[in-house]
Design an enzyme around this catalytic site. Structure first.
Site, PDB file in Angstrom:
ATOM      1  N   ASN A 197     -26.332 -19.875  -0.829  1.00  0.00           N
ATOM      2  CA  ASN A 197     -26.739 -20.592   0.382  1.00  0.00           C
ATOM      3  C   ASN A 197     -26.070 -19.981   1.603  1.00  0.00           C
ATOM      4  O   ASN A 197     -25.033 -19.342   1.491  1.00  0.00           O
ATOM      5  CB  ASN A 197     -26.320 -22.063   0.288  1.00  0.00           C
ATOM      6  CG  ASN A 197     -26.724 -22.693  -1.022  1.00  0.00           C
ATOM      7  OD1 ASN A 197     -27.860 -23.106  -1.200  1.00  0.00           O
ATOM      8  ND2 ASN A 197     -25.796 -22.752  -1.985  1.00  0.00           N
ATOM      9  N   THR A 198     -26.648 -20.221   2.755  1.00  0.00           N
ATOM     10  CA  THR A 198     -26.080 -19.759   4.022  1.00  0.00           C
ATOM     11  C   THR A 198     -27.028 -20.145   5.147  1.00  0.00           C
ATOM     12  O   THR A 198     -28.236 -20.005   5.012  1.00  0.00           O
ATOM     13  CB  THR A 198     -25.910 -18.221   4.059  1.00  0.00           C
ATOM     14  OG1 THR A 198     -24.851 -17.840   3.182  1.00  0.00           O
ATOM     15  CG2 THR A 198     -25.550 -17.735   5.449  1.00  0.00           C
ATOM     16  N   THR A 199     -26.477 -20.596   6.263  1.00  0.00           N
ATOM     17  CA  THR A 199     -27.251 -20.799   7.486  1.00  0.00           C
ATOM     18  C   THR A 199     -26.752 -19.811   8.524  1.00  0.00           C
ATOM     19  O   THR A 199     -25.549 -19.725   8.786  1.00  0.00           O
ATOM     20  CB  THR A 199     -27.102 -22.240   7.995  1.00  0.00           C
ATOM     21  OG1 THR A 199     -27.707 -23.133   7.056  1.00  0.00           O
ATOM     22  CG2 THR A 199     -27.761 -22.406   9.352  1.00  0.00           C
TER      23      THR A 199
END
Length: 351
Positions: free
Chosen positions: A263-265
Protein backbone atom coordinates in the site's frame (compact mmCIF):
# COMPACT_ATOMS: atom_id res chain seq x y z
CA UNK A 1 -17.95 -1.74 21.25
CA UNK A 2 -17.45 1.49 19.34
CA UNK A 3 -19.79 1.96 16.39
CA UNK A 4 -18.01 2.98 13.19
CA UNK A 5 -20.14 4.49 10.46
CA UNK A 6 -20.65 2.45 7.31
CA UNK A 7 -22.35 2.98 3.98
CA UNK A 8 -25.20 0.49 3.93
CA UNK A 9 -26.17 0.78 0.26
CA UNK A 10 -23.07 1.50 -1.86
CA UNK A 11 -24.97 0.95 -5.11
CA UNK A 12 -27.20 3.92 -4.24
CA UNK A 13 -24.44 6.09 -2.81
CA UNK A 14 -24.18 8.68 -5.55
CA UNK A 15 -21.82 9.97 -6.78
CA UNK A 16 -19.47 7.18 -5.75
CA UNK A 17 -21.59 4.35 -7.07
CA UNK A 18 -21.34 0.58 -6.77
CA UNK A 19 -18.35 -1.36 -5.44
CA UNK A 20 -15.26 -1.71 -7.61
CA UNK A 21 -13.81 -4.95 -6.28
CA UNK A 22 -10.45 -6.33 -7.37
CA UNK A 23 -9.75 -10.00 -8.14
CA UNK A 24 -7.67 -12.18 -5.83
CA UNK A 25 -4.04 -11.09 -6.34
CA UNK A 26 -1.79 -13.29 -8.47
CA UNK A 27 1.44 -11.60 -7.31
CA UNK A 28 3.19 -12.34 -10.57
CA UNK A 29 2.67 -13.01 -14.22
CA UNK A 30 4.14 -11.73 -17.46
CA UNK A 31 6.60 -8.89 -17.05
CA UNK A 32 8.11 -6.19 -19.20
CA UNK A 33 10.32 -8.66 -21.07
CA UNK A 34 7.38 -10.94 -21.87
CA UNK A 35 4.88 -8.63 -23.53
CA UNK A 36 5.02 -5.97 -26.22
CA UNK A 37 4.02 -2.64 -24.73
CA UNK A 38 3.07 0.75 -26.06
CA UNK A 39 2.38 3.80 -23.88
CA UNK A 40 -1.23 4.97 -23.94
CA UNK A 41 -2.26 8.51 -23.08
CA UNK A 42 -4.58 8.25 -20.07
CA UNK A 43 -7.92 10.03 -20.33
CA UNK A 44 -9.68 8.61 -17.26
CA UNK A 45 -13.40 9.09 -16.63
CA UNK A 46 -13.21 12.89 -16.76
CA UNK A 47 -10.78 15.79 -16.85
CA UNK A 48 -10.19 18.30 -14.07
CA UNK A 49 -9.64 21.74 -15.54
CA UNK A 50 -7.21 24.07 -13.77
CA UNK A 51 -5.68 27.50 -14.36
CA UNK A 52 -2.04 27.43 -13.31
CA UNK A 53 0.38 28.81 -15.93
CA UNK A 54 3.72 27.04 -15.93
CA UNK A 55 2.45 23.80 -14.39
CA UNK A 56 1.84 20.88 -16.75
CA UNK A 57 0.45 17.42 -15.97
CA UNK A 58 0.71 14.31 -18.11
CA UNK A 59 -0.56 10.77 -17.52
CA UNK A 60 0.29 7.58 -19.40
CA UNK A 61 -0.23 3.87 -18.84
CA UNK A 62 0.40 0.41 -20.19
CA UNK A 63 -2.81 -1.49 -20.92
CA UNK A 64 -0.75 -4.66 -20.59
CA UNK A 65 -0.29 -4.01 -16.84
CA UNK A 66 -2.41 -2.16 -16.42
CA UNK A 67 -0.09 0.26 -14.66
CA UNK A 68 0.86 3.85 -15.21
CA UNK A 69 2.75 7.03 -14.46
CA UNK A 70 1.77 10.65 -13.88
CA UNK A 71 4.17 13.56 -14.25
CA UNK A 72 3.79 17.06 -12.84
CA UNK A 73 6.17 19.17 -14.93
CA UNK A 74 7.28 22.67 -13.94
CA UNK A 75 9.73 23.72 -16.68
CA UNK A 76 10.98 26.74 -14.70
CA UNK A 77 11.48 24.60 -11.61
CA UNK A 78 9.98 24.92 -8.14
CA UNK A 79 11.24 24.74 -4.58
CA UNK A 80 10.02 21.52 -3.01
CA UNK A 81 9.37 20.01 0.41
CA UNK A 82 8.97 16.25 0.72
CA UNK A 83 7.26 14.36 3.54
CA UNK A 84 7.67 10.55 3.48
CA UNK A 85 5.77 8.57 6.12
CA UNK A 86 4.70 5.04 6.87
CA UNK A 87 6.65 1.80 6.92
CA UNK A 88 7.16 1.14 3.21
CA UNK A 89 8.18 4.33 1.39
CA UNK A 90 9.36 4.08 -2.22
CA UNK A 91 11.04 7.36 -3.13
CA UNK A 92 13.86 8.75 -5.22
CA UNK A 93 15.31 12.22 -5.45
CA UNK A 94 13.48 14.13 -2.74
CA UNK A 95 15.29 17.22 -4.01
CA UNK A 96 14.66 20.64 -2.54
CA UNK A 97 14.15 21.98 -6.07
CA UNK A 98 12.45 20.06 -8.88
CA UNK A 99 11.54 20.47 -12.52
CA UNK A 100 9.24 17.44 -12.43
CA UNK A 101 7.57 15.04 -10.03
CA UNK A 102 6.88 11.50 -11.25
CA UNK A 103 4.20 9.38 -9.57
CA UNK A 104 4.05 5.76 -10.73
CA UNK A 105 2.78 2.26 -10.12
CA UNK A 106 4.98 -0.82 -10.20
CA UNK A 107 6.36 -0.52 -6.67
CA UNK A 108 10.17 -0.25 -6.58
CA UNK A 109 10.41 -1.17 -10.26
CA UNK A 110 8.25 1.81 -11.19
CA UNK A 111 10.98 4.23 -10.12
CA UNK A 112 12.39 3.63 -13.60
CA UNK A 113 9.63 5.91 -14.93
CA UNK A 114 11.23 8.84 -13.12
CA UNK A 115 14.54 8.04 -14.82
CA UNK A 116 12.70 8.27 -18.15
CA UNK A 117 11.42 11.72 -17.23
CA UNK A 118 15.01 12.74 -16.55
CA UNK A 119 16.07 11.32 -19.92
CA UNK A 120 13.40 13.33 -21.71
CA UNK A 121 14.29 16.57 -19.97
CA UNK A 122 17.97 16.02 -20.75
CA UNK A 123 17.12 15.56 -24.42
CA UNK A 124 15.11 18.80 -24.38
CA UNK A 125 18.24 20.61 -23.19
CA UNK A 126 20.11 19.33 -26.24
CA UNK A 127 21.98 16.90 -23.97
CA UNK A 128 23.64 19.83 -22.22
CA UNK A 129 25.15 18.72 -18.94
CA UNK A 130 26.07 22.22 -17.81
CA UNK A 131 25.26 22.53 -14.13
CA UNK A 132 22.60 25.17 -14.76
CA UNK A 133 20.87 22.87 -17.26
CA UNK A 134 20.52 19.85 -14.98
CA UNK A 135 16.86 18.85 -14.59
CA UNK A 136 15.91 17.58 -11.15
CA UNK A 137 13.18 14.94 -10.96
CA UNK A 138 11.84 13.33 -7.80
CA UNK A 139 9.68 10.20 -7.86
CA UNK A 140 7.42 8.13 -5.65
CA UNK A 141 5.64 4.86 -6.32
CA UNK A 142 2.64 2.80 -5.23
CA UNK A 143 2.41 -0.97 -4.97
CA UNK A 144 -0.29 -1.80 -7.52
CA UNK A 145 0.58 -5.47 -8.21
CA UNK A 146 -2.20 -6.60 -5.87
CA UNK A 147 -4.89 -5.31 -8.26
CA UNK A 148 -3.67 -7.09 -11.39
CA UNK A 149 -2.19 -10.38 -12.59
CA UNK A 150 0.99 -9.14 -14.30
CA UNK A 151 4.48 -8.03 -13.31
CA UNK A 152 4.54 -5.25 -15.90
CA UNK A 153 5.97 -2.07 -14.39
CA UNK A 154 6.29 1.55 -15.53
CA UNK A 155 9.65 2.03 -17.21
CA UNK A 156 11.69 4.83 -18.74
CA UNK A 157 9.65 4.76 -21.95
CA UNK A 158 6.43 5.27 -20.03
CA UNK A 159 7.93 8.14 -18.01
CA UNK A 160 9.08 9.81 -21.22
CA UNK A 161 5.61 9.42 -22.72
CA UNK A 162 3.93 10.93 -19.65
CA UNK A 163 6.08 14.06 -19.71
CA UNK A 164 5.74 14.39 -23.49
CA UNK A 165 1.96 14.38 -23.06
CA UNK A 166 2.05 16.83 -20.15
CA UNK A 167 0.03 19.97 -20.80
CA UNK A 168 -1.35 22.94 -18.94
CA UNK A 169 -4.96 22.99 -17.87
CA UNK A 170 -6.19 19.42 -17.41
CA UNK A 171 -5.64 16.34 -15.23
CA UNK A 172 -7.34 13.01 -16.00
CA UNK A 173 -9.38 11.64 -13.10
CA UNK A 174 -10.17 8.07 -12.12
CA UNK A 175 -8.47 5.04 -13.65
CA UNK A 176 -5.60 6.91 -15.23
CA UNK A 177 -1.85 7.34 -14.96
CA UNK A 178 -0.29 6.21 -11.70
CA UNK A 179 -3.75 5.50 -10.29
CA UNK A 180 -4.98 3.09 -12.95
CA UNK A 181 -4.73 0.16 -10.51
CA UNK A 182 -4.71 1.89 -7.15
CA UNK A 183 -7.00 0.40 -4.51
CA UNK A 184 -8.18 0.96 -0.95
CA UNK A 185 -9.53 -0.87 2.08
CA UNK A 186 -7.22 -3.87 2.15
CA UNK A 187 -8.32 -5.55 5.36
CA UNK A 188 -8.98 -8.56 3.15
CA UNK A 189 -8.31 -8.87 -0.58
CA UNK A 190 -11.95 -9.77 -1.23
CA UNK A 191 -13.00 -6.36 0.16
CA UNK A 192 -10.49 -4.09 -1.59
CA UNK A 193 -11.85 -1.61 -4.14
CA UNK A 194 -10.21 0.28 -6.97
CA UNK A 195 -9.69 3.98 -6.37
CA UNK A 196 -7.82 5.95 -9.05
CA UNK A 197 -6.11 9.26 -9.66
CA UNK A 198 -7.63 12.33 -8.08
CA UNK A 199 -7.01 16.03 -8.51
CA UNK A 200 -8.48 19.33 -7.34
CA UNK A 201 -7.76 23.00 -7.97
CA UNK A 202 -8.63 26.19 -6.16
CA UNK A 203 -7.93 29.80 -6.99
CA UNK A 204 -8.38 32.58 -4.44
CA UNK A 205 -7.54 35.90 -6.04
CA UNK A 206 -4.05 35.43 -7.44
CA UNK A 207 -3.32 32.42 -5.21
CA UNK A 208 -3.41 29.05 -6.92
CA UNK A 209 -3.35 25.54 -5.45
CA UNK A 210 -3.37 22.27 -7.44
CA UNK A 211 -3.45 18.86 -5.76
CA UNK A 212 -2.81 15.55 -7.53
CA UNK A 213 -3.08 12.34 -5.50
CA UNK A 214 -3.06 8.56 -5.93
CA UNK A 215 -4.61 6.90 -2.85
CA UNK A 216 -3.63 3.23 -2.54
CA UNK A 217 -4.01 2.71 1.22
CA UNK A 218 -4.72 -0.06 3.68
CA UNK A 219 -7.39 2.33 4.90
CA UNK A 220 -10.72 3.38 3.45
CA UNK A 221 -11.72 6.64 1.76
CA UNK A 222 -13.99 8.81 3.92
CA UNK A 223 -16.03 11.84 2.86
CA UNK A 224 -16.73 14.94 4.91
CA UNK A 225 -19.89 13.48 6.46
CA UNK A 226 -17.92 10.52 7.80
CA UNK A 227 -19.27 8.04 5.24
CA UNK A 228 -16.91 5.38 3.93
CA UNK A 229 -17.16 5.77 0.17
CA UNK A 230 -14.50 3.36 -1.09
CA UNK A 231 -12.75 0.31 0.37
CA UNK A 232 -13.34 -2.61 2.75
CA UNK A 233 -16.60 -3.58 1.13
CA UNK A 234 -18.28 -6.58 2.78
CA UNK A 235 -20.41 -8.15 0.04
CA UNK A 236 -22.22 -10.47 2.45
CA UNK A 237 -23.65 -7.51 4.36
CA UNK A 238 -23.55 -4.97 1.52
CA UNK A 239 -21.63 -2.45 3.64
CA UNK A 240 -18.32 -0.69 3.61
CA UNK A 241 -16.92 -0.98 7.09
CA UNK A 242 -14.33 1.05 8.96
CA UNK A 243 -11.19 -1.13 9.34
CA UNK A 244 -11.00 -0.23 13.03
CA UNK A 245 -14.08 -2.39 13.64
CA UNK A 246 -12.36 -5.40 12.06
CA UNK A 247 -9.20 -4.70 14.03
CA UNK A 248 -11.15 -4.40 17.28
CA UNK A 249 -12.94 -7.69 16.73
CA UNK A 250 -9.68 -9.46 15.88
CA UNK A 251 -7.91 -8.21 18.98
CA UNK A 252 -10.89 -9.09 21.18
CA UNK A 253 -10.76 -12.64 19.80
CA UNK A 254 -7.01 -12.85 20.30
CA UNK A 255 -6.25 -13.38 16.63
CA UNK A 256 -3.88 -11.47 14.32
CA UNK A 257 -5.24 -8.19 12.99
CA UNK A 258 -6.20 -8.62 9.32
CA UNK A 259 -4.16 -6.29 7.10
CA UNK A 260 -2.84 -6.91 3.61
CA UNK A 261 0.57 -5.59 2.51
CA UNK A 262 1.39 -3.51 -0.54
CA UNK A 263 0.00 0.00 0.00
CA UNK A 264 0.99 3.64 -0.41
CA UNK A 265 -0.63 7.02 -1.05
CA UNK A 266 1.44 9.45 -3.10
CA UNK A 267 0.69 12.95 -4.27
CA UNK A 268 1.81 16.47 -5.01
CA UNK A 269 0.54 19.89 -3.98
CA UNK A 270 1.61 22.86 -6.11
CA UNK A 271 1.07 26.50 -5.16
CA UNK A 272 2.32 29.83 -6.47
CA UNK A 273 2.62 31.43 -3.02
CA UNK A 274 5.99 32.75 -1.90
CA UNK A 275 7.01 30.85 1.22
CA UNK A 276 10.18 30.60 3.25
CA UNK A 277 11.83 27.19 3.42
CA UNK A 278 10.41 26.74 6.91
CA UNK A 279 6.90 27.68 5.80
CA UNK A 280 7.06 25.42 2.74
CA UNK A 281 8.13 22.48 4.86
CA UNK A 282 5.41 23.20 7.40
CA UNK A 283 2.80 23.45 4.62
CA UNK A 284 3.84 20.00 3.43
CA UNK A 285 3.57 18.55 6.94
CA UNK A 286 0.23 20.25 7.60
CA UNK A 287 -1.43 19.02 4.40
CA UNK A 288 -0.02 15.51 4.67
CA UNK A 289 -1.25 15.25 8.26
CA UNK A 290 -4.69 16.51 7.21
CA UNK A 291 -5.11 13.66 4.74
CA UNK A 292 -5.94 11.26 7.57
CA UNK A 293 -9.45 12.77 7.52
CA UNK A 294 -10.04 11.31 4.06
CA UNK A 295 -8.00 8.12 4.50
CA UNK A 296 -8.50 6.02 7.62
CA UNK A 297 -6.18 4.60 8.85
CA UNK A 298 -3.27 6.43 7.28
CA UNK A 299 0.55 6.26 7.55
CA UNK A 300 0.47 2.68 8.85
CA UNK A 301 3.41 0.28 8.93
CA UNK A 302 1.89 -1.26 5.79
CA UNK A 303 1.78 2.07 3.92
CA UNK A 304 4.57 4.14 2.36
CA UNK A 305 3.01 7.57 1.96
CA UNK A 306 4.82 10.48 0.31
CA UNK A 307 3.67 14.04 -0.37
CA UNK A 308 5.63 16.53 -2.47
CA UNK A 309 4.78 20.21 -1.95
CA UNK A 310 6.05 22.71 -4.51
CA UNK A 311 5.93 26.46 -4.86
CA UNK A 312 6.60 28.55 -7.94
CA UNK A 313 7.18 31.59 -5.68
CA UNK A 314 5.05 34.13 -7.53
CA UNK A 315 2.47 35.59 -5.11
CA UNK A 316 2.95 37.22 -1.71
CA UNK A 317 0.69 36.42 1.21
CA UNK A 318 -0.54 39.30 3.38
CA UNK A 319 2.29 40.60 5.58
CA UNK A 320 2.62 38.50 8.73
CA UNK A 321 2.35 39.85 12.26
CA UNK A 322 6.00 40.22 13.31
CA UNK A 323 5.12 39.20 16.86
CA UNK A 324 4.26 35.68 15.63
CA UNK A 325 7.85 34.93 14.64
CA UNK A 326 9.18 32.98 11.67
CA UNK A 327 5.88 31.27 10.85
CA UNK A 328 2.98 33.45 9.79
CA UNK A 329 -0.71 33.02 10.46
CA UNK A 330 -1.24 33.56 6.75
CA UNK A 331 0.81 30.48 5.86
CA UNK A 332 -1.10 28.43 8.42
CA UNK A 333 -4.34 29.58 6.80
CA UNK A 334 -2.98 28.61 3.41
CA UNK A 335 -2.31 25.16 4.84
CA UNK A 336 -5.88 24.87 6.04
CA UNK A 337 -7.21 25.75 2.58
CA UNK A 338 -4.72 23.49 0.81
CA UNK A 339 -5.80 20.63 3.09
CA UNK A 340 -9.36 21.01 1.83
CA UNK A 341 -8.15 21.00 -1.77
CA UNK A 342 -6.26 17.76 -1.09
CA UNK A 343 -9.35 16.18 0.50
CA UNK A 344 -11.30 17.11 -2.63
CA UNK A 345 -8.63 15.37 -4.71
CA UNK A 346 -8.84 12.22 -2.56
CA UNK A 347 -12.59 12.08 -3.03
CA UNK A 348 -12.23 12.57 -6.80
CA UNK A 349 -9.96 9.53 -6.85
CA UNK A 350 -12.71 7.48 -5.20
CA UNK A 351 -15.54 8.43 -7.58
Amino acid sequence: MTEYQTVSSPAEDAPFGPPRLIPEPAFGGPGNDDVARAPVRSTGRALLEYDFPGVLVGSAHYEEGPTGATVIHVPAGARTATDPRGGAVGLSGAYSFNHAICLAGGSVYGLAAGAGVSDELLARKGNSTAFADLAEVSSAIIYDFSARDTAVAPDAALGRAAVRWAEEGTVPLGLAGAGIRASAGKVDWSRAELTGQGAAFRRIGDIRMLAVVVPNPVGVIVDRSGRIVRGNYDAAQDVRRHPALDFERALAAGIPVPVQPGNTTIGALITNVKLSDIELNQLCLQVHSSMHRGIQPFHTSMDGDTLFTLTTDEVDLPAPDPSVGRLSVSSAGLGALASEVMWDAILEAAR
